[in-house]
Design an enzyme around this catalytic site. Sequence first.
Site, short mmCIF file in Angstrom:
data_model
loop_
_atom_site.label_atom_id
_atom_site.label_comp_id
_atom_site.label_asym_id
_atom_site.label_seq_id
_atom_site.Cartn_x
_atom_site.Cartn_y
_atom_site.Cartn_z
N GLY A 192 -14.90 2.88 26.98
CA GLY A 192 -15.88 3.95 27.06
C GLY A 192 -15.71 4.73 28.34
O GLY A 192 -14.77 4.50 29.11
N MET A 236 -17.46 4.60 31.00
CA MET A 236 -17.73 3.83 32.21
C MET A 236 -16.72 2.72 32.44
O MET A 236 -16.68 2.17 33.54
CB MET A 236 -19.14 3.22 32.14
CG MET A 236 -20.25 4.25 32.10
SD MET A 236 -20.27 5.31 33.55
CE MET A 236 -20.66 4.11 34.82
N GLY A 237 -15.90 2.38 31.45
CA GLY A 237 -14.94 1.31 31.68
C GLY A 237 -14.44 0.70 30.39
O GLY A 237 -14.53 1.30 29.31
N VAL A 296 -14.14 -3.04 28.00
CA VAL A 296 -14.67 -4.37 27.71
C VAL A 296 -13.54 -5.21 27.11
O VAL A 296 -12.89 -4.79 26.15
CB VAL A 296 -15.88 -4.32 26.75
CG1 VAL A 296 -16.38 -5.72 26.45
CG2 VAL A 296 -17.00 -3.48 27.35
N LYS A 322 -16.68 -6.91 31.25
CA LYS A 322 -16.82 -5.46 31.36
C LYS A 322 -16.26 -5.02 32.70
O LYS A 322 -16.77 -5.38 33.75
CB LYS A 322 -18.29 -5.05 31.23
CG LYS A 322 -18.53 -3.55 31.30
CD LYS A 322 -20.01 -3.24 31.15
CE LYS A 322 -20.30 -1.76 31.26
NZ LYS A 322 -21.75 -1.47 31.14
N ASP A 335 -30.57 3.54 27.38
CA ASP A 335 -29.43 3.94 26.54
C ASP A 335 -29.44 3.16 25.23
O ASP A 335 -28.41 2.61 24.82
CB ASP A 335 -28.12 3.73 27.28
CG ASP A 335 -26.95 4.51 26.66
OD1 ASP A 335 -27.22 5.51 25.95
OD2 ASP A 335 -25.79 4.13 26.87
#
Length: 519
Positions: free
Chosen positions: A21, A23-24, A26, A41, A138
């Site tokens: 995603g 943000m990073g 997984v 993560k 979220d």
Amino acid sequence: MSEVDDLIAGRYRLRAMLGRGAMGVVWQAVDQRLHRTVALKQLSQLNVDPQHAEQARQRAMREGRIAARLHHPNAVAVHDVEIDNGLPVLIMEYLPSRSLADIIAEYGRLSPDDVAHVGAQVASALSAAHAAGIVHRDVKPANILITDDGTAKLTDFGISHAAGDVALTQTGMFAGTPAYLAPEIALGHRPTPASDIYSFGSTLYAALEGSPPFGDDAANPLALLHVIAAGQVRQPHHAAGLTPVLAAMLNADPAQRLDAGQVTDALRASTTGAPLPPFVEAAAAPWATPESATMPAPGANGPAGTLLDAHPMQHPGPPVQQQVGTNYRARYLAAGVAVAALAVIVLLVSLLSAESPPVAQPAPESETSTPTQTLQPADFKRAALEYYRLLPGQAEQAWQRLAPAMRSSDRGEYLARWQSIRQVVVFSQPRNTGSNNVHIGVELHQSNGSRVREFRQLEFTTDTPRPLITSVALLHRERIPAPEPPEDDKDDKSKEKEKPEGWEAHKGKGDGKEKGEDD
């Protein structure tokens, strides 16, 4: 970027990428100290500025503290927070599951009974989070995981906010996914438990209808925010008995919405067939009347899971008992009108300053003529899934899903290439990245036991009744080697070599089959 088999924080061995995603990333990993599988993560290094790196570290530690407060069977547990190469790493419970977003992408929409069953579990976790002073911020289908036995868990409190923690979000930025934001968040207000309820209601709406209440214009998030700020929710047409619950969760006035505990009670009542609690009707938005709950959907014979042919609900004047939220709702409508007026002014200025006047569009030939069916984004996602479901066993049918320009290559080479693949698994569900482009992640299982994970960009035709693939671009590829045999097997093989001559090893039928497959 880390790769398969890397050791993170001196303890966690990466085994496979589970998702990626903004943000990073997984990963599925193995905790070599406790010998258990975990989800890891790993945040992306988006900015090398030391100040921003320190903010990211603080945010990760804050997320760990927040998650530690929450212990609930329907919330994904967080085990640990580590720093690896200066970047935060979150160690979470590994849950073999699929996200609700993936399920919606595959099936279009779910039944009200299934949505109530999943929703009641998530609502219970959300109620516990709010009781602990946590606002998720979220809630969306991608953050709800569902196991094969139907257990649902809320995950990813990565941008959540707990009372007493310092807010680390940069000024001028919002946290959350635009399509599922509450109207007050789109207008710049601070997130609250009530805004979580609105996002959760939008999530259930998407599961029932196939798309969020305001659509999902990922290519133009600012325009989507303007639509959300206006607060004009499209009436659901497949919610059946859940229609009043959705209306009470999607009320434009935060003060009038249900809380997470009330949502839990309402959804549980729906799963048992019991009457809905009276507080549901009291909080319901104007469109959730008994008459509107049973209205047939415009274009109900169209493709499942889309609202592209639905029309906005015309709201009648609210009854006396609903006047409380009218002023709040009016502010949203006024904001939407202001945004629309500003857009018109910008458009007029751009037209007047253009070098040549705009060309007028020809009028339609007839008001009663039947328009040509237009392909929609959902059609391209469905076509991408159908294409890879045909592979590798039905490569001949998959070949027919390619546009003529693609089929100009060697058909025999295409079929031979897929014959070398044992299985194709879609591990990242398709998502629209343009008007006719789809991003998808596929895992190719090789005959030798190794796997190849690829992110691909598919482009489709727009002038044919059925979408055909015009190009396939490889965005990212990673190879996952075949798993090594367990240590016990290695010991057995070494002992077998040490046996004296004349000793006969009686191999079962299964061993011969495995050897043939390895060859």
